[in-house]
Scaffold this motif. Structure first.
Motif, PDB file in Angstrom:
ATOM      1  N   MET A   1      18.329  71.766 127.790  1.00 51.67           N
ATOM      2  CA  MET A   1      18.921  70.719 126.946  1.00 51.67           C
ATOM      3  C   MET A   1      19.708  69.715 127.774  1.00 51.67           C
ATOM      4  O   MET A   1      20.776  69.255 127.393  1.00 51.67           O
ATOM      5  N   SER A   2      19.155  69.358 128.927  1.00 48.12           N
ATOM      6  CA  SER A   2      19.855  68.491 129.876  1.00 48.12           C
ATOM      7  C   SER A   2      18.936  67.378 130.366  1.00 48.12           C
ATOM      8  O   SER A   2      18.483  67.387 131.525  1.00 48.12           O
ATOM      9  N   PRO A   3      18.619  66.388 129.521  1.00 48.87           N
ATOM     10  CA  PRO A   3      17.751  65.293 129.964  1.00 48.87           C
ATOM     11  C   PRO A   3      18.365  64.546 131.143  1.00 48.87           C
ATOM     12  O   PRO A   3      19.547  64.184 131.119  1.00 48.87           O
ATOM     13  N   VAL A   4      17.575  64.339 132.164  1.00 44.43           N
ATOM     14  CA  VAL A   4      18.033  63.596 133.336  1.00 44.43           C
ATOM     15  C   VAL A   4      18.041  62.109 132.988  1.00 44.43           C
ATOM     16  O   VAL A   4      17.043  61.563 132.513  1.00 44.43           O
ATOM     17  N   ILE A   5      19.175  61.454 133.215  1.00 43.41           N
ATOM     18  CA  ILE A   5      19.295  60.033 132.882  1.00 43.41           C
ATOM     19  C   ILE A   5      19.424  59.156 134.118  1.00 43.41           C
ATOM     20  O   ILE A   5      19.357  57.934 134.029  1.00 43.41           O
TER      21      ILE A   5
END
Length: 437
Positions: A215-219
């Protein structure tokens, strides 16, 4: 290179309403990335490419973290047809014409490696994913049968002799349908529950000390620094080596990679349980099946005797309005006796299509590696590429350099025209299929 993405690609990050999600083995929910983390190696993406790379590296003793934008196996790795099909999308003959005999011989030597890795993972880590053996390619016309025989002969010329031609009557021992003229069985193929394979590989990685953040989208990605940095909304990882394995779902975070491929969606549906007697009457050989048309059907039986039937393509990656309606006509042609059977699940997912149909592997700067663009053959290809990436990171560049050195080709017209160009191309090949050319 610095890159920024404004939106998450995965909605709430939970698995789609697929048969695979409904029948998945129990798995923990991993925490999101928070705060400042340092690692020897950071892998972005917990699909097959990322899991394969990370698991190989962990087995070699490296300290590795995986950052995943949703749940493990959320993308194509947990949604696909579950078929262990050997080879790349591009044929060995195409590879020979485009890149030369040496490259074709090199690729031929590894086209069965992905399936071997999958079986080794299942055996070593006792992964419960309903593995079954063999896959069958089926032809509808005499032209298709000639194409299959040419494929068998070509692979045999490279020493790959696991395949056997089947005439119409012989095929019925494996696929009992009136639609086909014959087929080609690959005894080294197979099928399994793809999401459970991914979950099992994730657990294997963690058993060796690996850490997964879900649950950690890379931005944000910085590959220019001496040590690459990836950022999420709540944390960041600074690492010595970065591996990008987002494939069709990497989005615009790394523009230099996103312009190389196009997301394409394919659809799968699962019938109600058919019972063992009916299931065995349809697919007596219990292998998986796919035809060889440009826009193909692929199908198999699940462990609880549902027919899992896939096909269709939507260039650009959009979900069809009615997946069952899109697939039902073809299912009824293959097995008209199932017209009265209910469809319990229908879902869609994206794969990354490269223009050459050859997967892409390479490096951005000195310390960032990537693999993507399996073009619909990612189940086996991703496992092989993960091993090759791990070899390169561990200091053996011999196989990595071959693939990294292959030229990639942009879609004609660039990103703006890649979808309409591909749609026109698919119309042409669909017409050829219809005419039996």
């Amino acid at each position: 290179m610095n890159a920024l993405s404004k939106n998450s690609y995965a909605g709430n990050g939970q698995h789609t309403t697929s048969y695979y999600a409904a029948s998945a083995n129990p798995a923990p929910e991993r925490p999101p990335l928070t705060g400042q983390v340092t690692a020897d190696i950071c892998v972005v993406g917990a699909g097959y490419s990322g899991l394969s790379t990370a698991l190989h590296l962990a087995e070699k003793g490296h300290k590795v973290v995986i950052v995943e934008g949703a749940r493990v196996g959320w993308g194509a790795s947990g949604r696909n047809g579950g078929q262990i099909v050997n080879g790349l999308n591009a044929s060995l003959q195409t590879i020979k014409k485009r890149y030369g005999q040496d490259t074709a011989t090199f690729v031929a030597g590894m086209v069965q490696e992905g399936g071997q890795i999958i079986r080794e993972r299942i055996a070593t880590y006792d992964i419960k994913c309903d593995l079954k053996e063999t896959n069958v390619f089926v032809g509808l016309t005499a032209a298709h049968m000639r194409e299959l025989e040419e494929r068998r002969a070509l692979w045999a010329s490279y020493g790959i002799k696991n395949q056997e031609m089947l005439d119409r009557n012989q095929l019925r021992k494996h696929v009992n349908s009136d639609l086909y003229a014959g087929g080609l069985i690959d005894y080294s193929g197979g099928h399994m529950h793809p999401l459970n394979l991914a979950l099992g590989e994730a657990a294997a990685f963690e058993s060796l000390g690996g850490v997964i953040y879900e649950m950690s989208p890379v931005i944000h990605v910085n590959t220019d620094a001496a040590q690459p940095v990836i950022k999420t909304a709540t944390g960041q990882v600074t690492c010595k080596t970065l591996v990008l394995c987002g494939n069709a779902y990497l989005g615009g975070v790394v523009p230099t990679l996103s312009k190389r491929v196009m997301p394409v969606s394919t659809q799968v549906m699962a019938t109600e349980p058919l019972g063992e007697e009916l299931a065995r009457s349809l697919i007596p050989g219990q292998g998986c099946v796919e035809d060889i048309r440009y826009i193909l059907d692929y199908y198999r039986m699940s462990a609880d005797n549902r027919l899992l039937f896939g096909g269709g393509t939507v260039y650009g990656g959009a979900d069809p309005r009615d997946i069952e309606a899109k697939l039902r006509r073809n299912l009824d042609k293959v097995f008209p006796q199932l017209k009265s059977k209910r469809v319990d699940y229908a879902w869609s997912g994206n794969f990354a299509l490269s223009f050459s149909r050859v997967p892409q592997m390479g490096r951005i700067g000195a310390n960032t590696y990537f693999a993507q663009g399996y073009s619909g053959h990612g189940v086996t290809g991703s496992h092989t590429y993960g091993r090759i990436l791990s070899e390169a990171i561990n200091g053996d560049l011999s196989r990595f350099d071959v693939f990294a050195g292959l030229p990639w080709y942009p879609f004609p017209g660039g990103r703006a025209l890649r979808v309409p160009y591909s749609v026109v191309g698919s119309w042409w090949y669909a017409l050829r299929d219809k005419l039996g050319a």
